[in-house]
Design a protein around this motif. Structure first.
Motif, PDB file in Angstrom:
ATOM      1  N   THR A   1       0.835  -1.193   0.000  1.00 39.27           N
ATOM      2  CA  THR A   1       0.000   0.000   0.000  1.00 39.27           C
ATOM      3  C   THR A   1       0.875   1.249   0.000  1.00 39.27           C
ATOM      4  OG1 THR A   1      -0.090   0.156   2.416  1.00 39.27           O
ATOM      5  CG2 THR A   1      -1.800  -1.180   1.337  1.00 39.27           C
ATOM      6  N   THR A   2       0.241   2.379  -0.252  1.00 34.75           N
ATOM      7  CA  THR A   2       0.889   3.673  -0.065  1.00 34.75           C
ATOM      8  C   THR A   2      -0.144   4.626   0.522  1.00 34.75           C
ATOM      9  OG1 THR A   2       2.212   5.415  -1.118  1.00 34.75           O
ATOM     10  CG2 THR A   2       0.398   4.503  -2.406  1.00 34.75           C
ATOM     11  N   THR A   3       0.276   5.501   1.412  1.00 33.50           N
ATOM     12  CA  THR A   3      -0.652   6.378   2.121  1.00 33.50           C
ATOM     13  C   THR A   3      -0.440   7.827   1.710  1.00 33.50           C
ATOM     14  OG1 THR A   3      -0.766   4.873   4.011  1.00 33.50           O
ATOM     15  CG2 THR A   3      -1.431   7.157   4.392  1.00 33.50           C
ATOM     16  N   HIS A   4      -1.537   8.473   1.335  1.00 30.82           N
ATOM     17  CA  HIS A   4      -1.525   9.887   0.979  1.00 30.82           C
ATOM     18  C   HIS A   4      -1.770  10.694   2.254  1.00 30.82           C
ATOM     19  CE1 HIS A   4      -1.904   8.824  -3.328  1.00 30.82           C
ATOM     20  NE2 HIS A   4      -2.631   7.837  -2.852  1.00 30.82           N
ATOM     21  N   PRO A   5      -0.804  11.506   2.669  1.00 33.38           N
ATOM     22  CA  PRO A   5      -0.985  12.258   3.907  1.00 33.38           C
ATOM     23  C   PRO A   5      -1.909  13.465   3.708  1.00 33.38           C
ATOM     24  CG  PRO A   5       1.088  12.849   2.888  1.00 33.38           C
ATOM     25  CD  PRO A   5       0.500  11.750   2.040  1.00 33.38           C
TER      26      PRO A   5
ATOM     27  N   ARG B   1      -2.297  17.255   3.521  1.00 29.40           N
ATOM     28  CA  ARG B   1      -1.468  18.436   3.282  1.00 29.40           C
ATOM     29  C   ARG B   1      -2.384  19.658   3.185  1.00 29.40           C
ATOM     30  NH1 ARG B   1       1.301  14.507  -0.152  1.00 29.40           N
ATOM     31  NH2 ARG B   1       3.472  14.263   0.515  1.00 29.40           N
ATOM     32  N   PRO B   2      -1.887  20.834   3.560  1.00 30.90           N
ATOM     33  CA  PRO B   2      -2.757  22.013   3.610  1.00 30.90           C
ATOM     34  C   PRO B   2      -3.439  22.342   2.290  1.00 30.90           C
ATOM     35  CG  PRO B   2      -0.677  22.437   4.735  1.00 30.90           C
ATOM     36  CD  PRO B   2      -0.524  21.117   4.047  1.00 30.90           C
ATOM     37  N   TRP B   3      -2.813  22.016   1.164  1.00 31.72           N
ATOM     38  CA  TRP B   3      -3.371  22.395  -0.135  1.00 31.72           C
ATOM     39  C   TRP B   3      -4.290  21.329  -0.741  1.00 31.72           C
ATOM     40  CZ3 TRP B   3       1.721  21.309   0.921  1.00 31.72           C
ATOM     41  CH2 TRP B   3       2.298  20.203   0.285  1.00 31.72           C
ATOM     42  N   HIS B   4      -4.493  20.227  -0.032  1.00 34.41           N
ATOM     43  CA  HIS B   4      -5.384  19.186  -0.530  1.00 34.41           C
ATOM     44  C   HIS B   4      -6.685  19.187   0.277  1.00 34.41           C
ATOM     45  CE1 HIS B   4      -1.677  16.875  -2.200  1.00 34.41           C
ATOM     46  NE2 HIS B   4      -2.224  17.646  -3.129  1.00 34.41           N
ATOM     47  N   PRO B   5      -7.813  18.780  -0.326  1.00 38.68           N
ATOM     48  CA  PRO B   5      -9.109  18.931   0.338  1.00 38.68           C
ATOM     49  C   PRO B   5      -9.494  17.803   1.290  1.00 38.68           C
ATOM     50  CG  PRO B   5      -9.441  18.217  -1.919  1.00 38.68           C
ATOM     51  CD  PRO B   5      -7.968  18.451  -1.769  1.00 38.68           C
ATOM     52  N   TRP B   6      -8.732  16.695   1.359  1.00 34.47           N
ATOM     53  CA  TRP B   6      -9.139  15.614   2.259  1.00 34.47           C
ATOM     54  C   TRP B   6      -8.621  15.874   3.668  1.00 34.47           C
ATOM     55  CZ3 TRP B   6      -6.215  15.004  -2.167  1.00 34.47           C
ATOM     56  CH2 TRP B   6      -4.856  14.714  -2.005  1.00 34.47           C
ATOM     57  N   HIS B   7      -9.256  15.220   4.634  1.00 37.76           N
ATOM     58  CA  HIS B   7      -9.053  15.572   6.042  1.00 37.76           C
ATOM     59  C   HIS B   7      -8.458  14.455   6.876  1.00 37.76           C
ATOM     60  CE1 HIS B   7     -11.276  19.215   5.172  1.00 37.76           C
ATOM     61  NE2 HIS B   7     -12.236  18.470   4.631  1.00 37.76           N
ATOM     62  N   ARG B   8      -8.179  13.328   6.262  1.00 37.26           N
ATOM     63  CA  ARG B   8      -7.466  12.261   6.964  1.00 37.26           C
ATOM     64  C   ARG B   8      -6.635  11.491   5.952  1.00 37.26           C
ATOM     65  NH1 ARG B   8     -12.945  10.030   7.405  1.00 37.26           N
ATOM     66  NH2 ARG B   8     -13.147   8.170   6.073  1.00 37.26           N
ATOM     67  N   PRO B   9      -5.583  10.811   6.388  1.00 33.16           N
ATOM     68  CA  PRO B   9      -4.741  10.068   5.444  1.00 33.16           C
ATOM     69  C   PRO B   9      -5.543   9.014   4.696  1.00 33.16           C
ATOM     70  CG  PRO B   9      -3.646  10.304   7.566  1.00 33.16           C
ATOM     71  CD  PRO B   9      -5.063  10.759   7.768  1.00 33.16           C
ATOM     72  N   ILE B  10      -5.208   8.819   3.436  1.00 35.45           N
ATOM     73  CA  ILE B  10      -5.892   7.861   2.570  1.00 35.45           C
ATOM     74  C   ILE B  10      -4.892   6.801   2.131  1.00 35.45           C
ATOM     75  CG2 ILE B  10      -7.133   7.530   0.406  1.00 35.45           C
ATOM     76  CD1 ILE B  10      -8.678   9.191   2.422  1.00 35.45           C
ATOM     77  N   THR B  11      -5.193   5.548   2.405  1.00 37.50           N
ATOM     78  CA  THR B  11      -4.316   4.452   2.007  1.00 37.50           C
ATOM     79  C   THR B  11      -4.861   3.790   0.746  1.00 37.50           C
ATOM     80  OG1 THR B  11      -3.582   4.054   4.268  1.00 37.50           O
ATOM     81  CG2 THR B  11      -3.306   2.248   2.706  1.00 37.50           C
ATOM     82  N   SER B  12      -3.998   3.674  -0.262  1.00 36.77           N
ATOM     83  CA  SER B  12      -4.374   3.049  -1.534  1.00 36.77           C
ATOM     84  C   SER B  12      -3.536   1.798  -1.762  1.00 36.77           C
ATOM     85  CB  SER B  12      -4.119   4.012  -2.698  1.00 36.77           C
ATOM     86  OG  SER B  12      -5.115   4.998  -2.797  1.00 36.77           O
ATOM     87  N   PRO B  13      -4.081   0.801  -2.444  1.00 37.90           N
ATOM     88  CA  PRO B  13      -3.248  -0.338  -2.833  1.00 37.90           C
ATOM     89  C   PRO B  13      -2.194   0.104  -3.837  1.00 37.90           C
ATOM     90  CG  PRO B  13      -5.387  -0.452  -3.904  1.00 37.90           C
ATOM     91  CD  PRO B  13      -5.465   0.682  -2.940  1.00 37.90           C
ATOM     92  N   ALA B  14      -0.979  -0.374  -3.663  1.00 39.58           N
ATOM     93  CA  ALA B  14       0.110  -0.067  -4.595  1.00 39.58           C
ATOM     94  C   ALA B  14       0.495  -1.288  -5.423  1.00 39.58           C
ATOM     95  CB  ALA B  14       1.335   0.442  -3.834  1.00 39.58           C
ATOM     96  N   VAL B  15       0.301  -2.472  -4.860  1.00 34.57           N
ATOM     97  CA  VAL B  15       0.521  -3.733  -5.580  1.00 34.57           C
ATOM     98  C   VAL B  15      -0.599  -4.673  -5.164  1.00 34.57           C
ATOM     99  CG1 VAL B  15       2.080  -5.667  -6.016  1.00 34.57           C
ATOM    100  CG2 VAL B  15       3.033  -3.399  -5.477  1.00 34.57           C
ATOM    101  N   TRP B  16      -1.269  -5.267  -6.161  1.00 33.53           N
ATOM    102  CA  TRP B  16      -2.313  -6.222  -5.808  1.00 33.53           C
ATOM    103  C   TRP B  16      -2.397  -7.351  -6.829  1.00 33.53           C
ATOM    104  CZ3 TRP B  16      -3.969  -1.364  -7.681  1.00 33.53           C
ATOM    105  CH2 TRP B  16      -4.789  -1.364  -8.818  1.00 33.53           C
ATOM    106  N   THR B  17      -3.038  -8.422  -6.387  1.00 40.01           N
ATOM    107  CA  THR B  17      -3.342  -9.540  -7.275  1.00 40.01           C
ATOM    108  C   THR B  17      -4.852  -9.755  -7.258  1.00 40.01           C
ATOM    109  OG1 THR B  17      -3.090 -11.221  -5.545  1.00 40.01           O
ATOM    110  CG2 THR B  17      -1.125 -10.645  -6.830  1.00 40.01           C
ATOM    111  N   ARG B  18      -5.308 -10.512  -8.242  1.00 38.57           N
ATOM    112  CA  ARG B  18      -6.745 -10.773  -8.371  1.00 38.57           C
ATOM    113  C   ARG B  18      -6.930 -12.111  -9.064  1.00 38.57           C
ATOM    114  NH1 ARG B  18     -11.033  -7.290  -7.967  1.00 38.57           N
ATOM    115  NH2 ARG B  18     -12.816  -7.301  -9.394  1.00 38.57           N
ATOM    116  N   GLN B  19      -7.782 -12.916  -8.545  1.00 37.63           N
ATOM    117  CA  GLN B  19      -8.174 -14.162  -9.194  1.00 37.63           C
ATOM    118  C   GLN B  19      -9.464 -13.896  -9.945  1.00 37.63           C
ATOM    119  OE1 GLN B  19      -6.316 -17.182  -8.656  1.00 37.63           O
ATOM    120  NE2 GLN B  19      -7.482 -18.061 -10.357  1.00 37.63           N
ATOM    121  N   TRP B  20      -9.464 -14.177 -11.253  1.00 34.65           N
ATOM    122  CA  TRP B  20     -10.659 -13.936 -12.071  1.00 34.65           C
ATOM    123  C   TRP B  20     -10.943 -15.208 -12.852  1.00 34.65           C
ATOM    124  CZ3 TRP B  20     -14.037 -10.168 -11.630  1.00 34.65           C
ATOM    125  CH2 TRP B  20     -14.990  -9.989 -12.646  1.00 34.65           C
ATOM    126  N   GLY B  21     -11.925 -15.968 -12.408  1.00 34.73           N
ATOM    127  CA  GLY B  21     -12.134 -17.283 -12.997  1.00 34.73           C
ATOM    128  C   GLY B  21     -10.905 -18.137 -12.751  1.00 34.73           C
TER     129      GLY B  21
END
Length: 233
Positions: free
Chosen positions: A171-175, A177-197
């Motif tokens: 994962t990676t977390t977006h902190p 920052r004063p110039w961004h509109p979100w109000h708490r850190p946001i964690t996004s997947p940075a590497v993932w796998t998926r089983q599809w059929g």
């Protein structure tokens, strides 16, 4: 044993250097026993016979468009066991006009937050931020990322919209920052796998530029990810 077949599909936005980026991995594929076919558009996805004979699709097509028949062919092939792997916008920001593609991949690029407005100069570097890619508990044991440690990058940091069918290896977390509109850190997947059929999919969000693809951690994840995603039966 017959040689495995890899299909490299590249194109779309030139800012991600799809030709140079994919050329970086062709020797690795050949050294690992793949016969490699390269296509410059997703038109091949409509060729059911070609995809049925393909063990691994490596896609690097940012944005662009995909037809109904091409997408139907891709989804059917992965569900039947053809593996799929890619990095950055070449897989996580492809075919924005297709919700069915988004469902297949399980995560979609939403944005990459920028530097402080006063530091922006109107170039791609405006979105380069130092950040950490952190392995999850699953990632520390998974064959794609086992043995790696958390690592630092200074490049685009993807904010990803995703569902719960993905298995997140890092994962990676977006902190805040004063110039961004979100109000708490946001964690996004940075590497993932998926089983599809019967098929496996691997996505790594780092890889905006060739120098990032050459980073030892990023390159290891992509190379291992391609092998992991390859057809297993």
């Amino acid at each position: 044993m017959s040689e495995r077949k890899a299909l490299v599909v590249r194109g779309g936005w030139e800012g991600h250097a799809p030709v140079e980026a994919t050329e970086l991995f062709l020797p690795f594929l050949r050294e690992n026993g793949f016969e490699v076919r390269v296509e410059e558009s997703p038109e091949v996805y409509a060729d059911a016979d070609a995809l049925a004979a393909t063990d691994l699709i490596v896609q690097s097509v940012t944005m662009s468009e995909i037809s109904h028949d091409q997408l139907k062919g891709l989804r059917a092939a992965v569900a039947a066991g053809t593996g799929m792997a890619g990095w950055h916008g070449g897989i996580a920001d492809s075919y924005r006009n297709s919700s069915d593609y988004l469902q297949l991949i399980g995560g979609q690029f939403a944005t990459h937050p920028s530097k402080e407005p006063g530091a922006c100069k109107g170039s791609q570097e405006d979105n380069y931020l130092p950040h950490t890619v952190e392995l999850t508990d699953l990632g520390r044991e998974h064959p794609i990322t086992a043995g790696l440690a958390d690592f630092e990058l200074d490049t685009e940091q993807y904010w990803v919209l995703h569902d719960d069918l993905i298995d997140v290896l890092a994962t990676t977390t977006h902190p805040v920052r004063p110039w961004h509109p979100w109000h708490r850190p946001i964690t996004s997947p940075a590497v993932w796998t998926r089983q599809w059929g019967e098929g496996r999919i691997m996505v790594a969000t780092p890889g905006h530029s060739v120098d990032i693809l050459k980073d030892a951690n990023v390159r290891t994840i992509i190379e291992r990810g391609m092998l992991w995603a390859t057809r297993t039966a």
